[in-house]
Design a protein around this motif. Structure first.
Motif, mmCIF file in Angstrom:
data_model
loop_
_atom_site.group_PDB
_atom_site.id
_atom_site.type_symbol
_atom_site.label_atom_id
_atom_site.label_comp_id
_atom_site.label_asym_id
_atom_site.label_seq_id
_atom_site.Cartn_x
_atom_site.Cartn_y
_atom_site.Cartn_z
ATOM 1 N N ASP A 289 51.682 17.078 -16.976
ATOM 2 C CA ASP A 289 51.056 17.434 -15.938
ATOM 3 C C ASP A 289 51.261 18.599 -15.399
ATOM 4 O OD1 ASP A 289 53.132 17.561 -14.036
ATOM 5 O OD2 ASP A 289 53.145 15.370 -13.533
ATOM 6 N N PHE A 290 50.408 19.082 -14.536
ATOM 7 C CA PHE A 290 50.065 20.551 -14.291
ATOM 8 C C PHE A 290 51.526 21.118 -13.313
ATOM 9 C CE2 PHE A 290 48.369 24.436 -12.391
ATOM 10 C CZ PHE A 290 47.630 25.025 -13.532
ATOM 11 N N SER A 291 51.741 20.324 -12.501
ATOM 12 C CA SER A 291 52.714 20.875 -11.776
ATOM 13 C C SER A 291 54.150 21.054 -12.333
ATOM 14 C CB SER A 291 52.885 19.841 -10.512
ATOM 15 O OG SER A 291 53.333 18.748 -10.947
ATOM 16 N N CYS A 292 54.360 20.079 -13.373
ATOM 17 C CA CYS A 292 55.489 20.123 -14.447
ATOM 18 C C CYS A 292 55.391 21.458 -15.267
ATOM 19 C CB CYS A 292 55.753 18.853 -15.037
ATOM 20 S SG CYS A 292 56.456 17.503 -14.011
ATOM 21 N N LEU A 293 54.215 21.531 -15.684
ATOM 22 C CA LEU A 293 53.885 22.824 -16.624
ATOM 23 C C LEU A 293 54.285 24.083 -16.056
ATOM 24 C CD1 LEU A 293 52.651 23.524 -19.449
ATOM 25 C CD2 LEU A 293 50.500 23.930 -18.306
ATOM 26 N N VAL A 294 53.794 24.221 -14.577
ATOM 27 C CA VAL A 294 54.146 25.234 -13.921
ATOM 28 C C VAL A 294 55.686 25.382 -13.734
ATOM 29 C CG1 VAL A 294 53.882 26.275 -11.327
ATOM 30 C CG2 VAL A 294 51.859 25.286 -12.713
ATOM 31 N N ALA A 295 56.342 24.261 -13.497
ATOM 32 C CA ALA A 295 57.718 24.477 -13.370
ATOM 33 C C ALA A 295 58.271 24.631 -14.618
ATOM 34 C CB ALA A 295 58.357 23.097 -12.574
ATOM 35 N N GLY A 296 57.943 24.924 -15.741
ATOM 36 C CA GLY A 296 58.305 24.909 -16.970
ATOM 37 C C GLY A 296 58.760 23.848 -17.575
ATOM 38 N N GLU A 297 58.363 22.410 -17.404
ATOM 39 C CA GLU A 297 59.039 21.249 -17.635
ATOM 40 C C GLU A 297 57.845 20.719 -18.608
ATOM 41 O OE1 GLU A 297 61.421 19.214 -16.004
ATOM 42 O OE2 GLU A 297 62.187 21.292 -15.045
ATOM 43 N N GLY A 298 58.362 19.658 -19.633
ATOM 44 C CA GLY A 298 57.667 18.900 -20.380
ATOM 45 C C GLY A 298 57.297 17.658 -19.871
#
Ligand SMILES: *[C@@H]1O[C@H](CO)[C@@H](O)[C@H](O)[C@H]1NC(C)=O
Ligand SMILES: *[C@@H]1O[C@H](CO)[C@@H](O)[C@H](O)[C@H]1NC(C)=O
Ligand SMILES: *[C@@H]1O[C@H](CO)[C@@H](O)[C@H](O)[C@H]1NC(C)=O
Ligand SMILES: *[C@@H]1O[C@H](CO)[C@@H](O)[C@H](O)[C@H]1NC(C)=O
Length: 318
Positions: A289-298
């Protein structure tokens, strides 16, 4: 985390409508909005309202087969900071039929892209709480609502604001509350720092053990001092009469996460917490999801959207 660029994600507001739903609306008496038919069911709509002289806005998503005669549960979803309701909707996928085939989803927009409580918030706590109350009045008047099944969830400062609601008079209009990566800036001065109108209050929180923005162990956050998540949970356990002896801790994902659950006033799972040790500041999801992507998370091991909606389905306001 205040630096999301949400515009690209916001451009696509179409959500999947695939899997079947399990939550069947209960046939209780509905609100004044029952009997009014609506257009564009299943497509997110934008509205504004005037609250205490200020123009506020929200978006609403009705089930694609919305019936004017069925009283529906309502879920309010509060976005994180530097964001809008539409971004939260896209990020969580909560308008998808797997989560809300039989629910009305409402995504309010905060003033200045945030909610009251932080030292950078544009709105005061009373103003935002009044907005929530005015919003519920409008939703009840225009849509067919099961008044005993109104819920609030949110991410980051939106999760923190969910706690602010739970601790306020407006909170008595809700059946349960759930926060993801919540930053709890208000009502955080110990057990007595929050005085809900009525207890017990069903509460759930999901948090990453590696959250660099809203630290699991509390301390200085971007918008003020935050309590540690274990302290915050223990306060809710005491307010809700959940004896420590009822607390269960289940190790998950080979011990890299835990699910905590309390029995409160005899109700199992009334207070719950999910911790993912290596997760940062985002809305937990098993897909990207986008918020995890921004946080550098898969993708991670749990879906906050599934957990939150299943939690809400357990609780009806007395
Ligand atoms: C709408 O569809 C859902 C999911 O298939 C179903 O559970 C529900 O009963 C339907 N509602 C109405 C009013 O037909
Ligand atoms: C409503 O607006 C008035 C005038 O701006 C303000 O003084 C008051 O604090 C506001 N009340 C709430 C609950 O926001
Ligand atoms: C808000 O609070 C944080 C944490 O205490 C602090 O670092 C920051 O300087 C404060 N900002 C403002 C505008 O007061
Ligand atoms: C758990 O750890 C064991 C031993 O290191 C490993 O074989 C197994 O694949 C792990 N399982 C999961 C679900 O990560």
């Amino acid at each position: 985390m205040r630096s999301y660029t949400f515009v690209a994600a916001a451009a696509s507001c179409v959500v999947a409508t695939s899997a079947a739903s399990v939550d069947v609306p209960r046939q209780t008496s509905g609100t004044a909005g029952c009997g009014i038919s609506h257009w564009f069911n299943g497509i997110t709509q934008y509205h504004s309202l005037t609250s205490n002289g200020t123009s506020r806005s929200y978006s609403i998503h009705l089930p694609s087969n919305y019936s004017q005669d069925v009283p529906y549960p309502v879920v309010l979803g509060f976005h994180g900071s530097s964001s809008i309701g539409l971004f939260f909707e896209v990020d969580t996928g909560l308008s998808g039929s797997q989560y809300s085939a039989n629910k009305i989803m409402v995504y309010p927009n905060g003033l200045g892209g945030a909610w009251a409580g932080a030292n950078y918030s544009d709105a005061t706590v009373p103003a935002d709480l009044t907005f929530v109350s005015d919003l519920l009045t409008e939703i009840r008047a225009n849509y067919c609502v099961d008044d005993s099944r109104i819920y609030a969830t949110g991410m980051s400062i939106g999760g923190g604001f969910v706690d602010t609601i739970a601790c306020s008079e407006v909170g008595s209009q809700f059946a349960a509350f759930a926060a993801g990566s919540g930053s709890f800036y208000t009502d955080n001065n110990g057990v007595g720092g929050c005085t809900p109108v009525k207890t017990p209050v069903p509460v759930l929180e999901i948090h990453g053990g590696a959250d660099p923005d809203v630290n699991y162990n509390g301390g200085e956050g971007e918008g003020g001092i935050e309590p540690s998540i274990p302290d915050w949970l223990s306060w809710w356990a005491q307010r809700n009469n959940c004896p420590d002896s009822t607390k269960t801790v289940e190790d998950l994902f080979n011990g890299t996460g835990q699910h905590y659950s309390w029995t409160c006033n005899g109700v199992e799972g009334l207070l719950q917490h999910w911790k993912v040790d290596d997760m940062g500041h985002c809305w937990a999801s098993t897909s990207l999801d986008f918020s995890c992507l921004v946080a550098g998370e898969g993708p991670g091991p749990i879906s906050a959207s599934s957990i939150v909606m299943a939690f809400f389905d357990k609780f009806t306001k007395a």
